[in-house]
Design a protein around this motif. Structure first.
Motif, mmCIF file in Angstrom:
data_model
loop_
_atom_site.group_PDB
_atom_site.id
_atom_site.type_symbol
_atom_site.label_atom_id
_atom_site.label_comp_id
_atom_site.label_asym_id
_atom_site.label_seq_id
_atom_site.Cartn_x
_atom_site.Cartn_y
_atom_site.Cartn_z
ATOM 1 N N MET A 197 -9.399 -4.715 10.164
ATOM 2 C CA MET A 197 -9.652 -5.479 8.938
ATOM 3 C C MET A 197 -10.582 -6.678 9.168
ATOM 4 N N LEU B 232 -13.662 3.110 9.189
ATOM 5 C CA LEU B 232 -12.354 3.481 8.652
ATOM 6 C C LEU B 232 -11.943 4.884 9.089
ATOM 7 N N ILE C 181 0.855 -1.188 0.000
ATOM 8 C CA ILE C 181 0.000 0.000 0.000
ATOM 9 C C ILE C 181 0.886 1.231 0.000
ATOM 10 N N ARG D 74 -6.582 3.067 1.823
ATOM 11 C CA ARG D 74 -7.321 1.807 1.717
ATOM 12 C C ARG D 74 -8.202 1.760 0.475
#
Length: 466
Positions: free
Chosen positions: A176, A193, A2, A435
């Protein structure tokens, strides 16, 4: 892998002309102030240093810590003048010395921050962060509102004692498995989130080691003779932290409301090793000593020597761990403290304050500074903004008996942690945005309201303290 979006520094090509242009502007300004306006050379030199530092911190033409090192070096050569060169040093008064500049930069508050880094590193290495977070979240898995507030509370709790970036990293990992139990189109996913970065930023209010601006503010106040202990800071910051958590959680639930029901969530069961328990013991002892300073008389920086010595001796911190610490953050703090010392020792702070409009009183000045910090910290490093505003803000109230230096310093430091309305505003925001499920309007919608509410609370609280 990421990739996290960050506040992008200027390109190498732009830096190639911006850096020499910035340095040239600083030299030209100093020369003009001396030759054209008749300023004492120490104030003119310091004005040049301030302009160069502010420009480099804002543009990030060089890394932030590099600007801090420039500030320290420039003050030593131009103000302390250890070589006794003609045309350098102070033209009036006794001047300063190399030792004085270095003492201002290497403040005991750095030991406090260093201890926080070591404790956080040991917690991550031994899995204490994941285990403790999972245990603390377990009572909140029975409903969605409870889970949201549980995630925010646990995130803020960890962010009070370790880097908000590190906190956001492991809390996003921990959420997660929870997000896997929520439908992809469910708005609650966005609420969960966003809860992590916002709570990590808000947790930066809680303690002197929670964020660099807090440490810089404590360092300035200590130098001015206003001792702010660990518990003193928390007594002011924790009520604001709790209000901001409650308000932000309410905003998240309201704007990302979901009609879906969820009976309960499942979390993996963590295990804590003996080494992990030892880390918990050292951490707990340190925190208790920090919060009971009036009983034993040891300053927070002195207490910080306990984990600094114990963790490496017991093998809980290795050489690689020490090498991996964010030394650039410590240098950034040192540069901010040195900048404040230079402004104060040369008298430039008072000269700059004299240029400010006098109408409206201290209250209006305080409110204006808080709002400026809110705006600038949204786009710039909150530490850089605190470095620039703290010395000027404290100088502005130094001669006003109705003002409170403690209120000014705490207000500026606390406000810088609440500027969180864009993905680039803070590293936790960037990590959550990376994300791929959030949009900038999602973040702005909550962050702007929370930031403005925080500004109102800080302004109101500061005026009450004054």
């Amino acid at each position: 892998m990421i990739h996290f979006p960050e506040k992008q520094p200027v390109s190498a090509k732009a830096a190639a002309w911006l850096l020499p242009a910035c340095l040239s502007a600083g030299v030209a300004l100093a020369w003009f102030l001396i030759a054209g306006l008749g300023w004492p050379r120490e104030q003119a030199f310091m004005a040049g240093i301030l302009v160069v530092a502010a420009t480099l911190w804002v543009t990030e033409a060089v890394p932030l810590f590099a600007t801090s090192l420039f500030v320290i070096a420039a003050e030593i050569f131009l103000l302390a003048n250890p070589g006794g060169w003609p045309g350098f040093g102070f033209a009036t008064g006794e001047g300063t010395s190399l030792r004085a500049v270095l003492n201002a930069a290497v403040d005991p508050i750095l030991v406090l921050f260093f201890a926080g880094f070591l404790l956080a590193r040991a917690a991550v290495t031994e899995g204490v962060d994941q285990a403790m977070a999972s245990w603390l979240l377990r009572p909140f898995t029975q409903s969605r509102p409870a889970l949201l507030f549980g995630v925010m509370g646990v995130t803020a709790l960890f962010s009070m004692w370790m880097s908000n970036t590190a906190t956001a990293a492991f809390m996003l990992t921990l959420t997660m498995p929870l997000l896997a139990q929520v439908a992809p189109v469910d708005p609650f996913r966005k609420a969960l989130l966003l809860a992590v970065p916002f709570a990590a930023n808000i947790g930066g209010l809680g303690t002197p080691i929670a964020s660099p601006p807090n440490a810089i503010a404590v360092g300035y106040l200590n130098r001015l003779g206003h001792h702010v202990g660990f518990l003193d800071w928390m007594l002011v910051a924790i009520p604001l932290l709790l209000i901001m958590l409650a308000l932000t959680g309410w905003l998240l639930l309201r704007h990302f409301h979901s009609a879906s029901a969820h009976p309960s969530f499942v979390l993996p069961a963590p295990r804590l090793t003996r080494r992990g328990l030892l880390v918990v013991g050292i951490f707990s002892t340190t925190v208790v000593l920090w919060m009971t300073e009036p009983l034993h008389g040891l300053s927070a920086s002195a207490v910080a020597l306990l984990p600094v010595a114990a963790l490496p001796v017991l093998g809980l911190i290795k050489r690689s761990d020490v090498n991996g610490i964010d030394w650039d953050v410590l240098l950034l703090i040192a540069g901010g403290l040195a900048l404040g010392f230079g402004l104060e020792s040369t008298g430039l702070d008072q000269r700059l304050v004299s240029l400010l409009p006098g109408a409206g009183g201290v209250g209006l000045l305080f409110a204006a500074m808080i709002l400026l910090v809110l705006i600038l910290s949204t786009f710039l490093s909150n530490t850089a903004v605190a470095n620039l505003f703290l010395p000027i803000g404290l100088a502005a109230v130094a001669t006003r008996p109705e003002a409170s230096p403690v209120a000014i310093a705490l207000g500026i430091a606390l406000m810088s942690s609440l500027s969180m309305s864009l993905p680039i505003s803070t590293p936790p925001n960037a990590m959550a945005y990376a994300r791929g499920e959030l949009t900038t309007p999602d973040m702005v919608r909550i962050g702007v309201r929370a930031g403005l509410a925080g500004a109102i609370l800080i302004i109101g609280g500061g005026l009450l303290l004054m």
